[in-house]
Write a protein that holds these residues in place. Structure first.
Motif, PDB file in Angstrom:
ATOM      1  N   ARG A 136       0.813  -1.218   0.000  1.00  0.00           N
ATOM      2  CA  ARG A 136       0.000   0.000   0.000  1.00  0.00           C
ATOM      3  C   ARG A 136       0.847   1.269   0.000  1.00  0.00           C
ATOM      4  O   ARG A 136       0.596   2.176  -0.809  1.00  0.00           O
ATOM      5  CB  ARG A 136      -0.961  -0.019   1.180  1.00  0.00           C
ATOM      6  N   PRO A 137       1.844   1.376   0.887  1.00  0.00           N
ATOM      7  CA  PRO A 137       2.709   2.572   0.803  1.00  0.00           C
ATOM      8  C   PRO A 137       3.432   2.681  -0.542  1.00  0.00           C
ATOM      9  O   PRO A 137       3.632   3.775  -1.058  1.00  0.00           O
ATOM     10  CB  PRO A 137       3.703   2.368   1.953  1.00  0.00           C
ATOM     11  N   PHE A 138       3.820   1.525  -1.094  1.00  0.00           N
ATOM     12  CA  PHE A 138       4.508   1.544  -2.383  1.00  0.00           C
ATOM     13  C   PHE A 138       3.580   2.056  -3.480  1.00  0.00           C
ATOM     14  O   PHE A 138       3.982   2.845  -4.341  1.00  0.00           O
ATOM     15  CB  PHE A 138       5.011   0.141  -2.723  1.00  0.00           C
ATOM     16  N   ALA A 139       2.324   1.592  -3.452  1.00  0.00           N
ATOM     17  CA  ALA A 139       1.342   2.062  -4.431  1.00  0.00           C
ATOM     18  C   ALA A 139       1.128   3.562  -4.307  1.00  0.00           C
ATOM     19  O   ALA A 139       1.072   4.281  -5.314  1.00  0.00           O
ATOM     20  CB  ALA A 139       0.020   1.320  -4.239  1.00  0.00           C
ATOM     21  N   GLY A 153       5.934  -0.528 -12.944  1.00  0.00           N
ATOM     22  CA  GLY A 153       6.337  -0.933 -11.595  1.00  0.00           C
ATOM     23  C   GLY A 153       5.172  -1.186 -10.660  1.00  0.00           C
ATOM     24  O   GLY A 153       5.378  -1.634  -9.517  1.00  0.00           O
ATOM     25  N   SER A 154       3.951  -0.925 -11.102  1.00  0.00           N
ATOM     26  CA  SER A 154       2.774  -1.163 -10.268  1.00  0.00           C
ATOM     27  C   SER A 154       2.620  -2.658  -9.993  1.00  0.00           C
ATOM     28  O   SER A 154       2.906  -3.496 -10.845  1.00  0.00           O
ATOM     29  CB  SER A 154       1.513  -0.637 -10.968  1.00  0.00           C
ATOM     30  N   LYS A 155       2.127  -2.982  -8.797  1.00  0.00           N
ATOM     31  CA  LYS A 155       1.984  -4.388  -8.413  1.00  0.00           C
ATOM     32  C   LYS A 155       0.565  -4.908  -8.607  1.00  0.00           C
ATOM     33  O   LYS A 155       0.290  -6.077  -8.324  1.00  0.00           O
ATOM     34  CB  LYS A 155       2.416  -4.560  -6.960  1.00  0.00           C
ATOM     35  N   SER A 156      -0.342  -4.065  -9.065  1.00  0.00           N
ATOM     36  CA  SER A 156      -1.710  -4.505  -9.339  1.00  0.00           C
ATOM     37  C   SER A 156      -2.300  -3.625 -10.428  1.00  0.00           C
ATOM     38  O   SER A 156      -1.810  -2.519 -10.695  1.00  0.00           O
ATOM     39  CB  SER A 156      -2.571  -4.419  -8.075  1.00  0.00           C
TER      40      SER A 156
END
Length: 389
Positions: A7-10, A44-47
């Motif tokens: 979440r912080p990464f997003a 680089g997004s994870k979703s």
């Protein structure tokens, strides 16, 4: 190994996308290459949700001048502008959300598909803030080779080697910035900016036409052979208006290129007109007028008349005083396909006109100029501009 929770990464990616969109599309042409970081943030997004949020943050930041511009144009509250602002982002966000994938193997190809879709109609109709526009800053004078190099750079930014790609593009950026020169008009061609706000071309006011003729004649006495005036200068293109300007230029060796509106039973065309001592003729009908405020295709679907016509791919190059000219009217300066289509025809000069009174005080006019300057530098062409504010 240290890693940032999802979440912080997003959130970090979205904030970075906003910063990239805001600064890259600030209206300073040399800041434009910052937009090349967008594909790295997207990839680089994870979703898929994060990828959509990154795309939305970038696009909304880049087009932040829209709410105020819409409110001014329609005389409404800023909330109507905000609604249209979000609506305009749907295509950009949807394309990038749909093409995002967890699988890194094909992510570069998927991004290049997004690049192509946002460059041409129908998605390209709202293809603002396209990172490929930065090609002119990174590779000035390289032409189609520079465009290809920028495409490769964008693809590389989605891969694991994006730090290397960032370093290479940063070096190109620094080298370009150190030797940057703004594109200048061709010899004996001059553009005139005006500050007539919404009054330009409204009601065909005689005093305004006389004042504009005097400005033209001043430039003609200084040696200009072609003088360019902003979009909407001539107002409604009637026989009376054409006769007035033809008579005013009688005996003068000068051609005036100016914007106007050509009315027909179905609506009107936003046009570029050439006027001289021998008469007036429509050079160009806008390929892509401003959606909603000018281009209103739903009227035809409902059996109604009105709105500006869009020719999409017609007249990519016109001839003025023996030179092959790329004509760009207002909104077309924010898009990709009009200028690239024109470049296929080996033009000599770019002529860009706009009537941006409704966007005064926002970033929109500066972004128009910066984008047009970038394309002119990429293809090493003289640029003549005429903007009303």
């Amino acid at each position: 190994m240290f890693s940032i929770p999802d979440r912080p990464f997003a959130l970090l990616l979205v904030v970075a996308a906003v910063v990239v969109g805001w600064i890259g599309w600030s209206g300073h042409v040399l800041a434009m290459p910052l937009a090349m970081l967008f594909p790295a943030l997207w990839a680089g997004s994870k979703s898929r949700i994060t990828a959509a949020a990154v795309a939305a943050g970038y696009f909304l930041a880049a087009s932040r001048g829209l709410p105020q511009s819409v409110a001014t144009f329609f005389g409404t509250t800023v909330w109507a502008g905000i609604l249209l602002w979000f609506a305009a982002s749907i295509s950009f966000v949807a394309v990038h959300a749909a093409l995002w994938s967890r699988r890194r193997r094909w992510i570069a190809i998927r991004y290049l598909i997004a690049v192509a879709l946002m460059a041409i109609p129908p998605f390209g109709i709202v293809g603002w803030a396209h990172p490929i526009t930065a090609a002119g800053v990174l590779f000035p004078g390289w032409g189609w080779w520079g465009l290809g190099a920028a495409v490769v750079g964008l693809a590389a930014m989605t891969m694991r080697l994006w730090p290397v790609a960032t370093f290479v593009l940063a070096c190109a950026w620094l080298w370009s910035a150190m030797s940057w020169t703004f594109p200048s008009p061709t010899d004996q061609w001059q553009g005139i900016d005006t500050s007539l706000s919404a009054s330009l071309g409204q009601g065909n006011a005689l005093d305004q036409h006389h004042a504009l003729v005097e400005l033209v004649l001043e430039r003609e006495r200084a040696g200009a052979k072609v003088v360019v005036l902003p979009e909407s200068t001539l107002g409604l293109l009637t026989p009376t208006v054409a006769r007035f300007w033809t008579d005013a230029l009688a005996g003068r060796d000068v051609t005036v290129v100016a914007g106007g509106a050509d009315i027909d039973p179905a609506g009107y065309d936003n046009v570029m007109v050439a006027v001289g001592a021998r008469g007036a003729a429509i050079l160009y009908r806008s390929r892509m007028p401003v959606p909603v405020s000018m281009w209103q295709p739903w009227r035809a679907w409902l059996g109604e008349n009105g709105g500006a016509g869009a020719t999409f791919f017609a007249d990519p190059v016109v001839e003025v005083a023996g030179r092959r000219v790329v004509p760009l009217i207002c909104y077309e300066q924010l898009l990709v396909w009009p200028v690239l289509q024109s470049m296929l025809h080996r033009p000599d000069t770019i002529v860009a006109i706009a009537n941006g009174w409704w966007a005064a005080g926002t970033s929109v006019p500066a972004i128009q100029r910066a984008a047009t300057e970038a394309w002119a530098r990429l293809f090493d062409l003289p640029l003549v501009t005429a903007f009303n504010r």
